[in-house]
Enzyme design. Structure first.
Site, PDB file in Angstrom:
ATOM      1  CB  CYS B 150      -7.491  -1.869  -1.593  1.00  0.00           C
ATOM      2  SG  CYS B 150      -7.814  -0.535  -0.434  1.00  0.00           S
ATOM      3  CG  HIS B 243      -3.370  -1.473   1.696  1.00  0.00           C
ATOM      4  ND1 HIS B 243      -2.920  -0.190   1.503  1.00  0.00           N
ATOM      5  CD2 HIS B 243      -4.697  -1.461   1.354  1.00  0.00           C
ATOM      6  CE1 HIS B 243      -3.928   0.574   1.070  1.00  0.00           C
ATOM      7  NE2 HIS B 243      -4.999  -0.162   0.965  1.00  0.00           N
TER       8      HIS B 243
END
Lengths: 359, 359, 359, 359
Positions: B150, B243
């Site tokens: 990710c 993120h």
């Protein structure tokens, strides 16, 4: 403590005493072995009221009772003592601090206003104590010394032993800074819940420029900045206290991660040698656990005055990387300023004030 | 949608359907124009119960009603359809995924197990769609393609247009990663309140190696990694999703910040040309506000499939720096895998499955 | 939607359009089937600039593009349409809202200024739609109706079916209220991290008094408050959206927990019968899971317009207890006001404006 | 402290020493004037390793160095000292604690297993010290006394002076409980960010039943529960430490809010009279500020042993309402147990152990 001892303590004043950093000053000075709170200053709005009423105390422990009874004075009035700590905002600090220095006070400032002035030392006691010599050449009757930005302090303490042992070429740092750095009226809970903010206005420039001055050399009455290039990215994260910094460094000489860690852990400096009251036994604590330092668990090491370093390891781009953590309102602000005042006193720079232990 | 259209949809299965990423798969596939959920797999403990009961649904919207009624099957049973999405943990995924590929399934995996296998493409559809050609040479009757970690995805999408336009030499990235990346049973609230953790086990290595493979070149049936050096520091912060990555890059050719920003904003690639259902209109959204991107405010841009970039500016050490943000369980996991499956279908790599729009 | 349809929409204005509730109004009205944003008002500071620039948009989705282009007008100017939504602060709302009503506007207000005025209906559409008849007797050429406080709304919707079915004697409620209720500049992140605040100024009184008026009876042109005694304790917790309320009630007639739960789940009212666009299918959703409702997981039920109720069980002191949750800026503010406007239009109370579906 | 003094300290053992409450025991006992850590017990997995290695220390201060070196023993082995603190989970505590009591140990337990046993006193030292007399009648060679649930303790301390002064009829309490109450592996950060959970399994029953027993009367060798009816709703909120309780009470005799506040503030009891080492000077601190108590700011009052009470005011339903706060792992667990042991020692209930100050 006997009355005699108490009388021997040096009276000090705090400017900007009701803010986030001001409260830390009051908290630390309430129990200080050398200094005694003589006067607290804040905006005219608070003036005339007892500190205990004027101040919305936000620290975990109770407001010290002696301080609670002090009547807050209005910023601008002349402090009744030589040694003055300034926790003023930069909007007010500039002209006021020089006026106080001119009037004979020795001002230890936490504001950014004069940090980069050529004749004002910007000092971290463990890093560049000798820069205090600049005070002798200041034009004022008193003196003015400054403490760096809260994010700079953790960085330069970690860099100093590396610069000394291996030489320092380039530094890349990303900071994850705590909420207290923005003051009591910082970002709203709405803005910071399930969120972070990838900028702190003006912070990156401060970090980059102040680091150069602090690591620089005092020669011929002037400071020449260190040649290392520093680049910073600063972010605000939902943590109460403790700035975390992810650092990559390029050294001049080769070193293993073990050597880097050892040099950091072994670091001691003038405040430790002088055993200054606010000096941590170890300025840098190197942590072995792979998931440390963490702000909540490590920010109070060395009573909030130690820098915690972890994860020293190779960096494929610059050579070495590590994580450093320091308490931003203790080491990074009020505690750092008080240690700086202790150093100035110990070096005999504050007229009429002698260090008890050294004396 | 008419019955005829509905019948034309391709049946798909999801392995590991009850976890954090599995739930995102179910949520996205419930409304997919090409695919239809045919089977959900989880651990034997959940098997035999309706998905609506077996799964502790944790997403904000309701559990899709069609999926709620599907009986969960036990991982290891043969899926009743060719196309299979794997949201399995790496402990289980390794041998199972290859067995399924050998049995004729086309497996799109989100697990790390096979990402670095030489014969398995590791693909971000906007970055290296041509790497899918590796499938032709795979030894299995079916196929196996993988989605990166990710934190890698947001980085490589931001790097790709820079690598193409200016050449890429060195990359330094510090990530501030969201809680959902650690799964539903990730760090405790106790550990993450007023805190952050400066490490994510194994993450830095993944980020560094996967980036090289994805930006690499497919030549003579093999992928040669890109020569750029990448160094990462990964941290976990108390943010639910999204993120944030603070990136510094050294380019081969000179460029201004404005040129870098323009190249990022102008980026379009094969998924956009093919108008794949999950492709965002703009893979990268460059934000002008100086305090963006922020995870809570920007993670859903492009329906969670766009990478938001802000603060493109000079870096005194490497040349350029910027902040990138991507949704880690949408673009960074389930959404990215589904887009990858769409690309594979559109390129005719999934036997017997044709793309509705392309056909 | 064709041009003809678009032209038939009723133009509306929003006062206080840049605040937390104002942004929710803009977001909801951008896609409303009956209403169309004609004008946005804010403080003189914002006036003259496009809304997209004047407003620091804080919602997860993007700022609606049509609204972004509207030029913000200065509060105090006359709105160019009959129907006006007020998201003004109470400091400004008082005289301004009556002036607008006198000038012929139909004002739907979210401010507290006029809620308890005897001639102003305080209405939750599912609870006391008949109170709207008070408008006929208002002295103004236009009209003024009000929406209750955000914490009152969730409570009265849960109490209404109980009052009708079993009679209501006493209510004790402790609220755990979200940050958005305090506006964009609410409590600082510093104050709310690892913390909660056990008071919300003025909130308990509002909750106690408004509940009486809303559950009261309109007789002879005046509202007599319901006789039930209500006592509230209000707290602020670190949750973004969604007020949780722990309620204990004493009913006049005996009932089992099952009967209470059934009566709540079966509740339907005038907005559901009229199928008003913002009316949730079920005003109350009774959840069976023992650990629900939870703000993050349940606040968007019924598109943020349903009240979620869980844990219906005996109370050893008052008879019954339960937990209710409602979205404070949707059902509890902007969404509730828009539903109220729909009801007023459907009842023919807004001169010259007819309900599309009813007409 | 001289060697003589050190030798006079009573050796104690802690069972369950590596958990959240166990760590608090270790932290408090490391500096205790009467007791000295002699042995630490944990699961067989940890046994045989130094405590400093076996334990993932999670408190802000450092792990006490003497404790760090103690070798962890396996739960089930016989402790080498009479006085034993149990921080065991209820799954293990039941049979083990009675076995230890039978073997002659005096067990002070924080587990729920034996709290409601007729022959086991459930004691809060300021509230029902006389219940300790039950120990004399216990069948075991040693003794077994218990500490209530963390949410009960804050409540009963606040209720005790009211029951004594005005009589107590009914109590309605809603708790907002901290994360540490769920242990180190409590709810995930994913579950608790931007959220709260409106239930704590089994907690409401404990609060309701334990309160009756503690406020009850010891007559004829048995405890008869207090007749007051108590109803509780328990919620978990994202706060690290400190349970906040919103309480409404119905008293037997009339009293003004001022009288209620005065009675609370004036409360002193046996631990204060005996000046037990862990007894706070004031068991209840009544705060005047309208927005207090707050968990982060007030939980450490009285070194975490005082209950903070604020917002004493009339309740329209039951008569009086107030907010109480207590530190759940200090006063509510380890600190409360240690104070209880001090009381037992001072009362001469622990064979062979005398209280230094009392002796």
């Amino acid at each position: 403590m006997s009355t005699t001892e108490r009388q021997r303590k040096t009276p000090v004043a705090v400017l900007g005493a009701t803010g986030a950093v001001g409260q830390r000053f009051v908290s630390l000075l309430a129990e200080h072995p050398w200094f005694e709170l003589a006067a607290l200053f804040a905006s005219p709005r608070s003036a005339g009221r007892p500190y205990g009423e004027a101040c919305a105390w936000h620290l975990e422990g109770p407001l010290p009772s002696a301080a609670a009874k002090l009547e807050v004075r209005s910023t601008g009035e002349d402090p009744p003592c030589r040694l003055v700590f300034s926790a003023l905002g930069a909007d007010v600090a500039g002209p006021l601090e020089t006026r106080l220095a001119a009037a004979g006070h020795f001002v230890v400032s936490n504001a950014r206003s004069h940090r980069m002035d050529p004749d004002v030392p910007l000092v971290v006691p463990e890093v560049n104590p000798d820069h205090l010599d600049l005070v002798a050449a200041q034009a004022w009757e008193g003196g003015l010394v400054t403490n760096p930005n809260c994010s700079t302090i953790g960085l330069v303490i970690a860099l100093k032993p590396l610069a000394d042992a291996f030489g320092l070429r380039r530094v890349l740092v990303v900071t994850l800074q705590a909420l207290s750095g923005a003051g009591l009226d910082g970002p709203s809970a709405w803005a910071m819940t399930d969120n972070l903010v990838p900028v702190i206005s003006g912070e990156e420039e401060k970090l980059e420029r102040e680091t150069g001055k602090i690591l620089g050399r005092l020669e011929g009455g002037a400071i020449s900045a260190h040649a290392a290039r520093v680049s910073a990215q600063c972010t605000r994260v939902p943590v109460l206290e403790g700035h975390t910094e992810c650092v990559s460094v390029e050294l001049e000489r080769e070193a293993s991660s073990e050597e880097v860690a050892l040099v950091l852990a072994a670091f001691r400096a003038e405040p430790q040698e002088l055993a200054l009251p606010s000096a941590p036994e170890r300025p840098i604590e190197v942590l072995a656990d792979p998931d440390r330092p963490q702000p909540r668990l490590d920010r109070y090491r060395g009573d909030g005055m130690a820098v915690s370093v972890g994860r020293v390891r190779p960096c494929g781009v610059l050579g070495h990387k590590l994580v450093a953590l320091s308490h931003n309102t203790l080491r990074g602000a009020a505690g750092g300023s008080i240690l700086l005042a202790e150093l100035a006193v110990a070096r005999g720079l504050v007229d009429g004030v002698a260090a008890p232990r050294v004396a």
